[in-house]
Design a protein around this motif. Structure first.
Motif, mmCIF file in Angstrom:
data_model
loop_
_atom_site.group_PDB
_atom_site.id
_atom_site.type_symbol
_atom_site.label_atom_id
_atom_site.label_comp_id
_atom_site.label_asym_id
_atom_site.label_seq_id
_atom_site.Cartn_x
_atom_site.Cartn_y
_atom_site.Cartn_z
ATOM 1 N N GLU A 155 17.278 13.771 -31.199
ATOM 2 C CA GLU A 155 16.722 13.495 -29.882
ATOM 3 C C GLU A 155 15.429 14.279 -29.672
ATOM 4 O O GLU A 155 14.448 13.736 -29.178
ATOM 5 C CB GLU A 155 17.730 13.852 -28.790
ATOM 6 N N ILE A 156 15.407 15.537 -30.073
ATOM 7 C CA ILE A 156 14.205 16.360 -29.945
ATOM 8 C C ILE A 156 13.073 15.765 -30.773
ATOM 9 O O ILE A 156 11.942 15.662 -30.314
ATOM 10 C CB ILE A 156 14.491 17.823 -30.345
ATOM 11 N N THR A 157 13.390 15.349 -31.986
ATOM 12 C CA THR A 157 12.385 14.744 -32.862
ATOM 13 C C THR A 157 11.859 13.455 -32.251
ATOM 14 O O THR A 157 10.656 13.190 -32.286
ATOM 15 C CB THR A 157 12.982 14.470 -34.252
ATOM 16 N N THR A 158 12.734 12.669 -31.680
ATOM 17 C CA THR A 158 12.329 11.411 -31.039
ATOM 18 C C THR A 158 11.393 11.683 -29.868
ATOM 19 O O THR A 158 10.415 10.958 -29.672
ATOM 20 C CB THR A 158 13.572 10.638 -30.553
ATOM 21 N N ILE A 159 11.670 12.708 -29.109
ATOM 22 C CA ILE A 159 10.828 13.069 -27.968
ATOM 23 C C ILE A 159 9.487 13.616 -28.449
ATOM 24 O O ILE A 159 8.432 13.294 -27.904
ATOM 25 C CB ILE A 159 11.541 14.104 -27.065
ATOM 26 N N ALA A 160 9.509 14.445 -29.490
ATOM 27 C CA ALA A 160 8.310 15.127 -29.958
ATOM 28 C C ALA A 160 7.369 14.227 -30.752
ATOM 29 O O ALA A 160 6.151 14.445 -30.750
ATOM 30 C CB ALA A 160 8.713 16.327 -30.814
ATOM 31 N N ARG A 161 7.908 13.219 -31.425
ATOM 32 C CA ARG A 161 7.094 12.387 -32.332
ATOM 33 C C ARG A 161 5.857 11.767 -31.685
ATOM 34 O O ARG A 161 4.756 11.855 -32.245
ATOM 35 C CB ARG A 161 7.953 11.310 -32.986
ATOM 36 N N PRO A 162 5.955 11.135 -30.499
ATOM 37 C CA PRO A 162 4.740 10.535 -29.924
ATOM 38 C C PRO A 162 3.649 11.566 -29.610
ATOM 39 O O PRO A 162 2.466 11.288 -29.777
ATOM 40 C CB PRO A 162 5.222 9.862 -28.644
ATOM 41 N N TYR A 163 4.050 12.758 -29.153
ATOM 42 C CA TYR A 163 3.070 13.802 -28.862
ATOM 43 C C TYR A 163 2.396 14.274 -30.146
ATOM 44 O O TYR A 163 1.178 14.460 -30.193
ATOM 45 C CB TYR A 163 3.732 14.988 -28.155
ATOM 46 N N ALA A 164 3.195 14.475 -31.190
ATOM 47 C CA ALA A 164 2.645 14.922 -32.471
ATOM 48 C C ALA A 164 1.706 13.867 -33.049
ATOM 49 O O ALA A 164 0.619 14.200 -33.547
ATOM 50 C CB ALA A 164 3.774 15.228 -33.449
ATOM 51 N N LYS A 165 2.117 12.609 -32.979
ATOM 52 C CA LYS A 165 1.298 11.520 -33.529
ATOM 53 C C LYS A 165 -0.006 11.397 -32.753
ATOM 54 O O LYS A 165 -1.082 11.257 -33.351
ATOM 55 C CB LYS A 165 2.093 10.210 -33.469
ATOM 56 N N ALA A 166 0.057 11.467 -31.433
ATOM 57 C CA ALA A 166 -1.153 11.372 -30.612
ATOM 58 C C ALA A 166 -2.086 12.548 -30.894
ATOM 59 O O ALA A 166 -3.299 12.364 -31.047
ATOM 60 C CB ALA A 166 -0.790 11.324 -29.128
ATOM 61 N N ALA A 167 -1.526 13.747 -30.978
ATOM 62 C CA ALA A 167 -2.343 14.931 -31.265
ATOM 63 C C ALA A 167 -2.973 14.816 -32.650
ATOM 64 O O ALA A 167 -4.156 15.123 -32.831
ATOM 65 C CB ALA A 167 -1.496 16.192 -31.173
ATOM 66 N N PHE A 168 -2.206 14.353 -33.633
ATOM 67 C CA PHE A 168 -2.738 14.224 -34.990
ATOM 68 C C PHE A 168 -3.837 13.166 -35.042
ATOM 69 O O PHE A 168 -4.898 13.395 -35.637
ATOM 70 C CB PHE A 168 -1.633 13.882 -35.996
ATOM 71 N N ASP A 169 -3.612 12.023 -34.422
ATOM 72 C CA ASP A 169 -4.629 10.964 -34.417
ATOM 73 C C ASP A 169 -5.915 11.452 -33.760
ATOM 74 O O ASP A 169 -7.015 11.194 -34.258
ATOM 75 C CB ASP A 169 -4.111 9.721 -33.697
ATOM 76 N N PHE A 170 -5.778 12.170 -32.652
ATOM 77 C CA PHE A 170 -6.954 12.708 -31.958
ATOM 78 C C PHE A 170 -7.661 13.737 -32.838
ATOM 79 O O PHE A 170 -8.890 13.716 -32.971
ATOM 80 C CB PHE A 170 -6.554 13.330 -30.618
ATOM 81 N N ALA A 171 -6.885 14.640 -33.439
ATOM 82 C CA ALA A 171 -7.466 15.677 -34.297
ATOM 83 C C ALA A 171 -8.170 15.062 -35.498
ATOM 84 O O ALA A 171 -9.248 15.520 -35.896
ATOM 85 C CB ALA A 171 -6.379 16.642 -34.756
ATOM 86 N N LEU A 172 -7.596 14.039 -36.058
ATOM 87 C CA LEU A 172 -8.189 13.346 -37.197
ATOM 88 C C LEU A 172 -9.503 12.685 -36.784
ATOM 89 O O LEU A 172 -10.508 12.776 -37.496
ATOM 90 C CB LEU A 172 -7.207 12.316 -37.745
ATOM 91 N N GLU A 173 -9.491 12.054 -35.627
ATOM 92 C CA GLU A 173 -10.686 11.387 -35.110
ATOM 93 C C GLU A 173 -11.822 12.385 -34.874
ATOM 94 O O GLU A 173 -12.981 12.098 -35.131
ATOM 95 C CB GLU A 173 -10.325 10.673 -33.807
ATOM 96 N N LYS A 174 -11.480 13.565 -34.393
ATOM 97 C CA LYS A 174 -12.479 14.593 -34.072
ATOM 98 C C LYS A 174 -12.735 15.547 -35.254
ATOM 99 O O LYS A 174 -13.462 16.524 -35.102
ATOM 100 C CB LYS A 174 -12.031 15.424 -32.858
ATOM 101 N N ASP A 175 -12.106 15.274 -36.400
ATOM 102 C CA ASP A 175 -12.250 16.113 -37.593
ATOM 103 C C ASP A 175 -11.896 17.573 -37.275
ATOM 104 O O ASP A 175 -12.632 18.503 -37.608
ATOM 105 C CB ASP A 175 -13.664 16.010 -38.165
ATOM 106 N N ALA A 176 -10.759 17.750 -36.604
ATOM 107 C CA ALA A 176 -10.331 19.081 -36.178
ATOM 108 C C ALA A 176 -8.845 19.291 -36.455
ATOM 109 O O ALA A 176 -8.142 19.909 -35.654
ATOM 110 C CB ALA A 176 -10.628 19.263 -34.693
ATOM 111 N N VAL A 177 -8.374 18.805 -37.587
ATOM 112 C CA VAL A 177 -6.944 18.874 -37.899
ATOM 113 C C VAL A 177 -6.472 20.323 -38.006
ATOM 114 O O VAL A 177 -5.432 20.689 -37.449
ATOM 115 C CB VAL A 177 -6.622 18.089 -39.189
ATOM 116 N N ASP A 178 -7.241 21.163 -38.686
ATOM 117 C CA ASP A 178 -6.814 22.552 -38.868
ATOM 118 C C ASP A 178 -6.810 23.325 -37.547
ATOM 119 O O ASP A 178 -5.879 24.090 -37.286
ATOM 120 C CB ASP A 178 -7.701 23.257 -39.893
ATOM 121 N N SER A 179 -7.811 23.114 -36.710
ATOM 122 C CA SER A 179 -7.839 23.829 -35.427
ATOM 123 C C SER A 179 -6.694 23.359 -34.520
ATOM 124 O O SER A 179 -6.101 24.163 -33.799
ATOM 125 C CB SER A 179 -9.185 23.683 -34.730
ATOM 126 N N TRP A 180 -6.372 22.063 -34.575
ATOM 127 C CA TRP A 180 -5.242 21.564 -33.801
ATOM 128 C C TRP A 180 -3.926 22.137 -34.317
ATOM 129 O O TRP A 180 -3.019 22.446 -33.537
ATOM 130 C CB TRP A 180 -5.214 20.033 -33.796
#
Length: 177
Positions: free
Chosen positions: A3-28
């Motif tokens: 359940e925790i993973t299910t809740i956390a997955r959309p936030y992690a995916k959105a943060a990763f997609d944004f970080a990837l788009e901004k070329d800031a994966v390590d800082s994120w």
């Protein structure tokens, strides 16, 4: 845990997609790691369970994080606070880390050995795993004398048990069946 993973997955995916788009994966990754540690702090934990209004909780959380979290990271924290999800930040960080490793074609391998491995042994294990997994491998080594001899290697879903205790356990199971 699911359940925790299910809740956390959309936030992690959105943060990763944004970080990837901004070329800031390590800082994120650093920001999420820090925020996850703050959420696990004994002083902060009781506040995350709903003692404060979401906007107050978001402001407090952002103040505690200070300069460690940039404006976009603060926006993520505000959204998570509004949805009452700040307590899943450690899972968000873990999922983000997994997405980052997948994107970078990296894997963390945990090597547990009966005795301390020297640099040459670690290099051989790392090279063999890189060849087998076709990824860059980061080894995390530890010692467990109860293995008697040998190693247990865990990399994602892959488990290689080359320990004497593991072999004795498998022999015992075979003899009992």
């Amino acid at each position: 845990m699911a359940e925790i993973t299910t809740i956390a997955r959309p936030y992690a995916k959105a943060a990763f997609d944004f970080a990837l788009e901004k070329d800031a994966v390590d800082s994120w990754a650093e920001m999420l790691d820090f925020a996850a540690q703050v959420s696990e702090n004994e002083t902060m934990k009781p506040l995350l369970s709903g003692a404060l209004a979401s906007n107050q909780l978001a402001e407090l959380f952002i103040k505690v994080c200070g300069e460690q979290v940039n404006e976009q990271g603060q926006n993520l924290l505000k959204v998570m606070a509004e949805n009452g999800r700040l307590e899943v930040l450690p899972a968000v960080y873990q999922l983000f880390h997994e997405l980052r490793n997948e994107w970078a074609k990296e894997v963390e391998a945990h090597v547990v050995s009966a005795t301390e491995l020297n640099a040459e042994q670690q290099q051989q294990i790392g090279a063999s795993l890189e060849k087998r997994l076709t990824r860059k491998v980061k080894l995390n080594c530890s010692v467990d004398a109860s293995l008697v001899a040998g190693v247990i290697i865990t990399a994602g879903d892959l488990v290689i048990d080359g320990s004497v205790s593991g072999k004795l356990n498998r022999l015992s199971e075979t003899l009992q069946s």
